[in-house]
Each structure stands twice: as structure tokens, then as C-alpha cells.
Design a protein around this motif. Structure first.
Motif, mmCIF file in Angstrom:
data_model
loop_
_atom_site.group_PDB
_atom_site.id
_atom_site.type_symbol
_atom_site.label_atom_id
_atom_site.label_comp_id
_atom_site.label_asym_id
_atom_site.label_seq_id
_atom_site.Cartn_x
_atom_site.Cartn_y
_atom_site.Cartn_z
ATOM 1 N N VAL A 99 -9.720 8.506 7.335
ATOM 2 C CA VAL A 99 -11.438 8.659 7.261
ATOM 3 C C VAL A 99 -11.250 10.193 6.551
ATOM 4 O O VAL A 99 -11.857 10.918 5.601
ATOM 5 C CB VAL A 99 -12.881 8.032 7.434
ATOM 6 C CG1 VAL A 99 -13.542 9.169 7.451
ATOM 7 C CG2 VAL A 99 -12.663 7.012 8.276
ATOM 8 N N LEU A 100 -10.902 11.216 7.711
ATOM 9 C CA LEU A 100 -10.810 12.773 7.737
ATOM 10 C C LEU A 100 -9.676 12.771 6.121
ATOM 11 O O LEU A 100 -10.539 13.799 5.053
ATOM 12 C CB LEU A 100 -10.882 13.610 8.675
ATOM 13 C CG LEU A 100 -10.051 14.981 8.800
ATOM 14 C CD1 LEU A 100 -11.985 15.793 7.797
ATOM 15 C CD2 LEU A 100 -9.830 15.382 9.525
ATOM 16 N N TYR A 101 -8.714 12.626 6.000
ATOM 17 C CA TYR A 101 -7.953 12.658 4.363
ATOM 18 C C TYR A 101 -8.876 12.383 3.312
ATOM 19 O O TYR A 101 -8.947 12.786 2.213
ATOM 20 C CB TYR A 101 -6.546 11.871 5.111
ATOM 21 C CG TYR A 101 -5.531 12.183 4.088
ATOM 22 C CD1 TYR A 101 -5.296 13.362 3.550
ATOM 23 C CD2 TYR A 101 -5.262 11.086 3.654
ATOM 24 C CE1 TYR A 101 -4.643 13.459 2.359
ATOM 25 C CE2 TYR A 101 -4.607 10.842 2.315
ATOM 26 C CZ TYR A 101 -4.266 12.534 2.434
ATOM 27 O OH TYR A 101 -2.538 13.048 1.208
ATOM 28 N N LEU B 271 0.512 -0.976 0.425
ATOM 29 C CA LEU B 271 -0.034 -0.050 -0.109
ATOM 30 C C LEU B 271 0.724 1.321 0.038
ATOM 31 O O LEU B 271 0.515 2.575 -1.081
ATOM 32 C CB LEU B 271 -0.963 0.066 1.453
ATOM 33 C CG LEU B 271 -1.989 -0.732 1.178
ATOM 34 C CD1 LEU B 271 -2.605 -1.220 2.882
ATOM 35 C CD2 LEU B 271 -2.870 -0.992 0.003
ATOM 36 N N GLN B 272 1.675 1.033 0.804
ATOM 37 C CA GLN B 272 2.908 2.223 0.477
ATOM 38 C C GLN B 272 3.594 2.479 -0.600
ATOM 39 O O GLN B 272 3.616 3.501 -1.345
ATOM 40 C CB GLN B 272 4.209 2.110 1.450
ATOM 41 C CG GLN B 272 3.434 2.437 3.052
ATOM 42 C CD GLN B 272 4.562 2.349 4.050
ATOM 43 O OE1 GLN B 272 5.578 1.820 3.643
ATOM 44 N NE2 GLN B 272 4.311 2.413 5.396
ATOM 45 N N LEU B 273 3.733 1.642 -1.058
ATOM 46 C CA LEU B 273 4.706 1.218 -2.836
ATOM 47 C C LEU B 273 3.417 2.315 -3.570
ATOM 48 O O LEU B 273 3.637 3.119 -4.523
ATOM 49 C CB LEU B 273 4.883 0.545 -3.580
ATOM 50 C CG LEU B 273 5.634 0.302 -4.425
ATOM 51 C CD1 LEU B 273 6.814 0.676 -4.299
ATOM 52 C CD2 LEU B 273 6.147 -0.848 -5.246
ATOM 53 N N ASN C 77 -5.974 5.326 3.325
ATOM 54 C CA ASN C 77 -5.028 6.440 3.481
ATOM 55 C C ASN C 77 -4.298 6.373 1.717
ATOM 56 O O ASN C 77 -4.487 6.778 0.978
ATOM 57 C CB ASN C 77 -3.744 6.413 3.855
ATOM 58 C CG ASN C 77 -4.012 7.011 5.425
ATOM 59 O OD1 ASN C 77 -4.336 7.908 5.343
ATOM 60 N ND2 ASN C 77 -3.548 7.033 6.259
ATOM 61 N N THR C 78 -4.257 5.351 1.464
ATOM 62 C CA THR C 78 -3.667 4.603 -0.335
ATOM 63 C C THR C 78 -5.138 5.147 -1.204
ATOM 64 O O THR C 78 -4.788 5.969 -2.300
ATOM 65 C CB THR C 78 -3.784 3.308 -0.136
ATOM 66 O OG1 THR C 78 -2.524 2.850 0.427
ATOM 67 C CG2 THR C 78 -2.872 2.815 -1.996
#
Length: 950
Positions: free
Chosen positions: A383-385, A282-284, A333-334
Motif C-alpha cells: 500500500v505504501l508503494y 501479475l508479475q508479467l 504492487n502491479t
């Protein structure tokens, strides 16, 4: 040495330093390879315990062994292992001491510095890594990795300038021995840290393809630590490297990431390694779509992720059950960054529904988690992001969120919960974190959208039964004045500042409440603690916005009066000082760094990233507006009006220019159309001119042929001098033919009479044959009479043959006349008319050709006259065609007359052949003699006739 190797010793044991010194002497001075090998093996065994001594005394000798004994892989392996033990800090846990950790780190760094001081040592190590022998290659890889850990930038630079240095290390990924391959991945991790040049070289050496293949072979997210190492290396190659990111996207490697996120229905019992792997995956994805990347690169990656189905797969994980909390948070976030600022992805996310009964939009489900205080803090921040990214540059999504708050769209039945209802519920709940999150989320729904700011003024809230509803704006100011928690007040103030900025109508509504301005001035004027200073700064900002965007529609709250109020109750310097509290706050600086809200604890959740941009924009202009006098305000208003007029003029001219551009485009299209038509017409004219030239050539050819035929017939003056003479000759021949026909019929009648006489004679001869007695006188008389008859018959036959010869002669003359008539009649019959027509047509043709040439020259200047010229050329062609048709008709008439003559001759041939047959029937016994005599007689008759004609 025996003592070191574990054998029995006769005397006292030597110290470690002495033993190491002896071993070093053996390595340096021994001529036998076996002795040197044993000595190096002994140094290896001592290198962990006596690291400092071995490093100081033996490093130079070990490097010399690497240079001179390359033929023996065993001693090379021992030497590399010894150097690794000396340089590496990866000691066993029991050998490490907390108090000596720093000393160990310094020791490894110092030995590394000594080793790389001679760059040839690193180059030599690169050469040894190329060796296929396991006992050489593996220790070489580990030693080089340790060097990079200790002195990364220096070793990277040496490898970078070494010929094919990086390429040689890339071959480690293709090694069939997994140990070397896996350690090769670790080596490349260290090699690619913070070095964009090496990252590019590694990427273009097909690293992406090899690493993705390894991840697939190991089982994607279900794989072991090898997958983790490969993902870390991929992050090194892609993070903050725009070139490699573009190469990764152009190589269609994003599509190969989709299988990583194919999670089954049974999500229970995830292993720690799988969680780690999926977290790195996911970070990738986030590395490729990070907001810090260039907008163009991020946008292209976002589109690629949507088209290959990666976004859809992430949303499936988002709505799945049983997913670990940290993976769910990172997935949110992803997804946030995959949809941020991309309209297509935002629209798709708006259409995603959660698998509930009844189905609910994913946005609503996420907002329910955000305003639920029992949910983990990091999940609520995620969730806010996600909500912020969904609304970023998405006016359509902003309108949909605000519309759920408007009276006309609220569900009266209450069966479903809308996003607007959840935001209002969070805004006025008892949980301060929910208040802050809902306020920030609602502020993002109004970001840079003046229309929605005005529409939100229509929202009415029912506070309690029996009381009239109040506006959302009024309710926010009411809660603000009730003295709630600092976090709640900060959130509401950020919402109000965003709402009122650049919206004069909202400022008017805010000032219309007489309690708002006194509350703000009271908050700013008080001297409170450090926690309240942030609220004071935001109150100053809100009051400054009310001044700067004031349209002076309320008499009591005009700009000048508000500034006088600040001067009296607060003081301008104090007001500016309080306003500066915002940008000087530590939490403000943290929030300004990146869009994602990341806070160590809920208490630090104070500022939003987009709000920091607004503060930076307004702080200066509000400070200037406070110090401006009324005259300056008037001038500024005049300037604003002038600017508005100028903007209107500019808008008008833009509109005119746009219309002119459209007209210009239409004219260009029309010109292109006319140009194509012109080319077609020119081609048509060229074709017509060529046709006219062809007809002219044909006409000239016919004229030449006509002149030749006239000359040919004039050369035969005695037979074809004039058309009238030829006609008289033909008529004379026809009359003679009729006379001969009459003579022929007369001779046929006489022939019949003679035939009857012959029959009588034959009958009389039969009667004489039956009479026995006859007299001599009657006998001689009968013979004479018989001879006379025989002569008369021969004369008749000769006359018949002569007649046949004359008929043949007439037939031949008739054929000659027929040939001459066929060529001469159509030409000479109308010779006068033809000559006149030819001269007239030739003159007309030349005139029309001149007209056509002048018309072709004038074609480019006068396009409208082109059709008239074409009509004239067409008429000329028609005239020539008529003349050609007339000539063809005349030829056809001459052919018809020729056919008539042929028919007449055929009839004569039939009659003559019939006569010949009858004559043959009569004279069969004497046929050959009659033909010869008739031929001689015919010659004489022909001579006689020629003399008569002469």
C-alpha cells in the motif's frame, strides 16, 4: 547378457562394470541391427543404477549409434534415453542422497561437458529433434533440455551459431502431441535464460502468439501447470529485453492479457495452481512497466494498459472481496507500477471508489490498511508503494492530498475520513511502523513541490482539550524530542529533511522554535550505540539543511552562528563523520537499489528510496557548507544573487524569445497568406491578360473582315461607288416601283371597263341569236365590230402580262438591293467614323497592353499597386466590350432594316399574287397561250427598258 536381462544364469553373476563393458562391445562390433538394439536397450536399463559406468564406457558408442543408425527409430530412442539418464540430474527421490547431491550435480555437468565438446553432437541432436517420430523427438527434447540445464551458456552458443537452430526448436510449440509441446516449452525456458540474442530470435519466430494461444486454450488463470510454464517462458522473453517488450506492445499482445484478470464474484476456494498462475500473470504485467525499463517504453505500455481496460480490471480485483492475501498484495504492487509517473493512469486511480456504503476512494481504503497494525506487513508495504507511485511526478495528486490537511478543506462534520486525517493519525499513533509509513507517505506528498511545503506550514493540530493547537511541524519535533522508537524517529527525521530541503520559509519556521537546535546538537554530540548512530546521522543532515537553506532572516540562527555552534559543541570533523553514517548503513544501500520498499522484516524498514536520492544530493554540499568561512558565505550569497539575477535575465530573454517566436510564427502565417493572395492575384492578372488578348484578336478579326467587305464593294464601282449614289439609286427604284403600281391600278380600271363592254357584247349576241331575220349589211358590220373588240381585249391582256413581268423584274432587283444593302449599309454608312474609331482604339489598346506588361513585371516588387493595375486592365476590357457592343448594335440595326425590306417585298408578293389570281379568273380558257405571249412580250419590254436605261 542373460543375467542383465533377467534370464537364468548358469554360473556366478558378473559385476555391473563387466556387463556394461560387454554390452558396449556388442554395440560396437555387432553387425546385426537387432543385436545392437538389444544391447542399447540393456544399457538404458542399467544407466540409472550404474550412471557413472555407463557414462564413461558407453557415451562414445551411443553417439556413434546416433550417427549411423538413424534409419531405425527404436535404437535411436533407446540411445537418447540412455544419454538422458546419464546426463540428467533429475533422479528419483529414493535414489538421491543428501550427502551425494553435490557429487551428482558435478557428474551431470561433467558428462554434459564431454558431450558438447564436439559441437557436431549438439547439431546432430537438433536434427533428431526435427524428426516427427515420437520415440525420437521426445527423448531428444528431454536430452537437449538437460544439456541446457547443465551447461546453459555453452549449449546456447552452439545452438545460436547452428543454422536455423532456434527456428527448428520453435516448431515444438506447434506439435499436436501435448507431451512434446509441453516439454518444448520447458526446453525454450532453459534456452532463453539470460541470452538476449536467443530471446529476440524466439520472439520474432511468433512465440508470443503461440504461447498466448496455449494459455487461452488451457483456460487462462484456471489452467494447469502448462499455463505456468508458458508464463515463465514469457517472463524470460520480456524481462530486461527492451526490444521484445516493444515488439510485445506493438503486436497488441497487451490487449490479450486483459481476460487473464477477469475474476468472478465468487472468489472462494482458489486452487494453489490458480494462485500461482495469477501471481505469474501479475508479475508479467510488472515486467512491462518496471521502473527499471526505459521511461519511454514504460510510458507507452502504461498507456496501452489503460486504453485496453487492463488497469480497470486490476482495480476491480483490488476492490474485490475474497481475493487471497498474496494475490491482493501482488495486485497492489502491479497497479502501483502501472500508474507510476503516468498522469492519465494516476487520475483514473484517484477516481476509483471502493464498493462500500457510502463509497470511499480507493486511496483512502488502502491508507486505512497501511496504518492498521493488524494487517500483514507485506500488504502494508504494498500500500505504501502504491501511494508513492500515485504521487510520483503527480503535482495534482500531491495537492489533493495536502489539501485534505488544510483548515479550509477539513470536513467539520467528521462523517468521512480523508487521506490527510489518516496520515496524521498514523504519524502520531503508538505503532512505530504506522509512524514510519505515514511519515514517508507525507514526505512523498511534498517531494519536489516547494508550494506545498509552504502550505503544509499552515496545518494546525489539536493535541488535547483546552490546549491551543500546534503546527504539524512543531508536533513532529515534539514527538522527536520525546525519545520514541528508532523507527519512528527515523521516519520523522526523513519527513523533516524532505520538508525543509529547498524551502527557506520552512527552515525559518523550524529554527523559530528555540528548542530544536539544542536538541539536534545534543543528539549529534552524544556517543551512542550503533542503533542510535543512524538517528545521529539524520539529525546532522537536518541541521546541515537548516544551515544550507538558511536565508539569515533570524538573527540568532544565521548561518555563521550555527556553524560556530557546531564547531564549539560538536566539531566539524565529528559532524561530518556522523553525517556519513547514513550512506554507510547497510539498509541505506538496500533502499537505494529500487523504488519498491521490500524488507525482510519490519525492523529493517528504515530508509525510503527517494530519500536516499536526497541524501546523495545534499551530503556533499552540506559538507562544503560547514567548512566555508563567513567571507566565502558572503561570496556564495553574492554568487547566488548573481545567479538569480542571471536566471532572471535568462528568464526575461526566454520570455522575449518566446514572444519573438510567436511574432515570427504570426509573420510566417501572414507571409503565407500574402503569398497565397499574391498567387491568386497573379492568376487573375494572367486571366485578364488572356481575355484582353482574346478581345484584341476579335477586334483585329473584325477589322480584317471590314477591310475585305470594303474592297468587295469598291470592285462594283458602277453600283456601289459611294454611299450617296446607292441611296439615290434605291430612291429612284422606289419611285419607279410606285409609278408601276399606279399604272397597274390604271390598267385594272381599264380592265374593269373592258369587262363591262364584254358583258354588253355578250348580251347583244344573245339578242341576235333570238332574231331570225337580219340583213347582210348589219351582219357584216357586227362581225367587224366584234373583231375589233377581240383585238382590243388581246392588247389589254398583253399589257397586263407586260406589267406583271415588269413587276417581277422590279422584285428581283429589289432583292439584289436588299442583299447589297444588308452588307454594305452598316459598313459604308459609318465608314469614316469606323476608320477613325479603329485607329484610335488600336493605338489605345497597344498603349494599355504595354502598361499591363510593365505592371505584371512590377507586381512582385510593389504588391500594393496590383489593384490599380487590375483596375486599369478592367477599364480597358470595358472599353473593348463597349466597342464590341456598339458593333453588335449596328449589326442588329442592319438586320432590322433587312427585316423591314423583307416585309415590304412580302406585301408586294401578296399584291402581285392577288393580281395573277384575278387575271386567271378572267382568262381561264386561254391561260397557256396568254402565258406564252406574255412571256414573249415581257422579253421585248425588258429589252426596251434596258435600252432606255442605257
Amino acid at each position: 547378457l542373460r543375467g542383465v536381462m533377467g534370464g537364468p544364469s548358469a554360473g556366478p553373476q558378473p559385476s555391473g562394470a563387466d556387463t556394461i563393458q560387454k554390452l558396449c562391445d556388442r554395440v560396437a562390433s555387432s553387425t546385426l541391427l537387432d543385436d545392437r538394439r538389444d544391447a542399447v536397450r540393456a544399457l538404458k536399463s542399467l544407466s540409472k543404477k550404474y550412471r557413472l559406468e555407463v557414462g564413461i564406457q558407453a557415451m562414445e558408442h551411443l553417439i556413434h549409434v546416433l550417427q549411423t543408425d538413424r534409419s531405425d527409430s527404436e535404437i535411436i530412442g533407446y540411445a537418447l534415453d540412455t544419454l538422458y539418464n546419464v546426463i540428467s540430474n533429475d533422479l528419483e527421490e529414493e535414489e538421491q542422497e543428501e550427502n551425494s547431491a553435490k557429487q551428482v550435480d558435478d557428474l551431470g555437468s561433467q558428462f554434459t561437458e564431454i558431450f558438447i565438446k564436439q559441437q557436431d553432437n549438439v547439431t546432430l541432436l537438433l536434427t533428431l529433434v526435427e524428426e516427427f517420430d515420437f520415440h525420437v523427438r521426445w527423448p531428444g527434447v528431454k536430452l537437449l533440455t538437460s544439456l541446457l540445464k547443465q551447461q546453459g551458456p555453452q549449449v546456447q552458443q552452439i545452438i545460436l551459431v547452428s543454422p536455423m537452430g532456434v527456428s527448428r526448436l520453435m516448431d515444438l510449440l506447434a506439435d499436436s502431441r501435448e507431451v512434446i509441446r509441453n516439454d518444448g516449452v520447458l526446453l525454450l525456458q532453459q534456452l532463453t535464460k539470460s541470452n538476449a540474442a536467443i530471446q529476440k530470435i524466439v520472439a520474432f519466430e511468433n512465440a508470443f502468439e503461440r504461447l498466448l494461444d496455449i494459455i487461452t486454450e488451457e483456460g487462462n488463470s484456471d489452467g494447469g501447470i502448462v499455463v505456468e510454464d508458458c508464463l515463465l517462458l514469457l517472463q524470460n522473453l520480456l524481462k530486461n529485453n527492451n526490444s521484445n517488450q516493444n515488439f510485445f506492445k506493438e503486436g497488441s499482445y497487451i490487449q490479450r492479457m486483459k481476460p487473464w484478470f477477469e475474476v468472478g464474484d465468487d472468489n472462494c476456494g482458489w486452487s494453489a495452481q490458480k494462485v500461482t498462475n495469477l501471481h505469474l500473470m501479475l508479475q508479467l504485467v510488472r515486467v512491462l512497466v518496471s521502473p527499471t525499463n526505459p521511461p519511454g517504453a514504460t510510458s507507452s505500455c502504461q498507456k496501452a494498459m489503460f486504453h485496453c481496460g487492463l488497469l480497470q480490471q486490476l482495480c476491480t480485483i483490488l476492490m474485490a472481496t475474497g481475493v487471497p492475501a498474496d494475490i491482493l498484495t501482488e495486485t497492489i504492487n502491479t497497479v502501483s507500477e502501472v500508474i507510476r509517473g503516468c498522469q492519465t493512469n494516476q487520475d483514473y486511480f484517484a477516481s476509483v471508489n471502493a464498493p462500500s456504503n457510502p463509497p470511499r476512494p480507493a486511496i483512502v481504503v488502502l491508507l486505512m490498511s497501511m496504518v492498521n497494525e493488524r494487517q500483514p506487513f507485506v500488504l502494508r508495504c504494498a500500500v505504501l508503494y502504491c501511494f508513492q507511485c500515485f504521487l510520483y511526478k503527480n503535482q495534482k495528486g500531491q495537492g489533493e492530498i495536502v489539501s485534505t490537511l488544510l483548515p479550509s478543506t477539513i470536513d467539520a462534520t467528521g462523517n468521512s475520513v480523508s487521506a490527510g486525517q489518516l496520515l496524521c493519525g498514523g504519524l502520531f499513533s503508538t505503532d512505530s511502523l504506522s509512524n514510519w509509513c505515514a511519515a514517508v507517505a507525507l514526505a512523498h506528498a511534498l517531494q519536489e513541490n516547494a508550494t506545498l511545503k509552504e502550505q503544509l506550514l499552515r496545518v494546525q493540530l489539536a493535541t488535547s482539550i483546552g490546549n491551543p493547537p500546534v503546527s504539524l511541524l512543531q508536533q513532529c519535533t515534539n514527538i522527536l524530542s520525546q525519545g520514541s522508537k528508532v523507527q519512528t524517529r527515523v521516519g520523522l527525521l526523513m519527513l523533516l529533511c524532505t520538508w525543509l530541503s529547498n524551502c527557506s520559509i520552512a527552515v525559518t519556521h523550524f529554527l523559530h522554535n528555540p528548542a530544536n537546535v539544542p536538541f539536534l546538537t545534543g543528539q549529534i554530540a552524544e556517543n551512542l550505540g550503533e542503533e542510535e548512530q543512524l538517528v545521529q546521522g539524520l539529525c546532522a543532515l537536518l541541521l546541515g539543511i537548516s544551515i544550507y537553506y538558511n536565508d539569515n532572516s533570524l538573527e540568532n540562527y544565521r548561518k555563521e552562528k550555527l556553524k560556530q555552534l557546531i564547531e564549539k559543541r560538536i566539531g566539524r570533523e565529528n559532524f561530518i563523520e556522523k553525517l556519513g553514517f547514513i550512506s554507510k548503513h547497510e539498509l541505506y544501500s538496500r533502499a537505494a537499489q529500487k523504488p519498491q520498499p521490500s524488507f525482510s522484516s519490519p525492523d529493517h524498514m528504515m530508509f525510503d528510496h527517494e530519500f536516499t536520492k536526497l541524501v546523495k544530493e545534499l551530503e556533499g554540499v552540506i559538507s562544503k557548507a560547514i567548512y566555508k568561512s563567513s567571507e566565502e558565505d558572503k561570496k556564495e550569497e553574492e554568487v547566488k544573487k548573481t545567479l538569480e539575477q542571471h536566471d532572471n535575465i535568462v528568464t526575461h530573454y526566454k520570455k522575449v524569445i518566446r514572444e519573438q517566436d510567436q511574432e515570427l510564427e504570426e509573420l510566417k502565417q501572414r507571409i503565407s497568406t500574402l503569398t497565397s493572395q499574391n498567387e491568386q492575384l497573379q492568376a487573375t492578372v494572367t486571366q485578364q491578360v488572356s481575355q484582353i488578348q482574346q478581345h484584341k484578336d476579335q477586334y483585329n478579326l473584325l477589322k480584317v473582315q471590314l477591310g475585305k467587305d470594303t474592297q468587295h464593294h469598291n470592285s462594283h464601282g458602277d453600283t456601289l461607288q459611294m454611299n450617296g449614289v446607292q441611296t439615290e439609286e434605291v430612291s429612284k427604284l422606289k419611285e419607279e416601283l410606285e409609278e408601276w403600281k399606279n399604272k397597274h391600278e390604271l390598267l385594272q380600271g381599264q380592265l374593269k371597263e373592258k369587262d363591262s363592254v364584254i358583258e354588253k357584247l355578250n348580251s347583244s349576241q344573245l339578242e341576235m341569236g333570238t332574231t331570225e331575220q337580219s340583213s347582210q349589211t348589219s351582219k357584216f358590220g357586227g362581225l367587224e365590230h366584234n373583231n375589233e373588240l377581240q383585238k382590243e381585249l388581246e392588247m389589254l391582256r398583253s399589257q397586263i402580262e407586260l406589267q406583271s413581268a415588269e413587276i417581277s423584274k422590279l422584285q428581283m432587283e429589289n432583292q439584289k438591293l436588299q442583299v447589297m444593302n444588308a452588307t454594305a449599309d452598316p459598313m459604308l454608312g459609318d465608314s469614316g467614323a469606323t476608320a477613325a474609331t479603329s485607329s484610335e482604339s488600336e493605338g489605345r489598346l497597344e498603349q494599355e497592353i504595354k502598361e499591363l506588361k510593365s505592371e505584371v513585371k512590377a507586381l512582385s516588387e510593389e504588391k500594393e499597386s496590383l489593384k490599380q493595375h487590375l483596375d486599369s486592365s478592367s477599364s480597358t476590357v470595358a472599353i473593348l466590350q463597349d466597342e464590341k457592343n456598339k458593333l453588335q448594335r449596328e449589326v442588329a440595326e442592319s438586320k432590322k432594316e433587312q427585316d423591314d425590306l423583307l416585309v415590304l417585298l412580302a406585301d408586294q408578293d401578296q399584291k402581285i399574287s392577288a393580281l395573277k389570281i384575278k387575271l386567271k379568273d378572267l382568262g381561264v380558257p386561254v391561260e397557256d397561250e396568254d402565258d406564252t405571249e406574255s412571256g414573249d412580250q415581257g422579253d421585248e419590254d425588258e429589252d426596251g427598258e434596258e435600252e432606255e436605261q442605257d
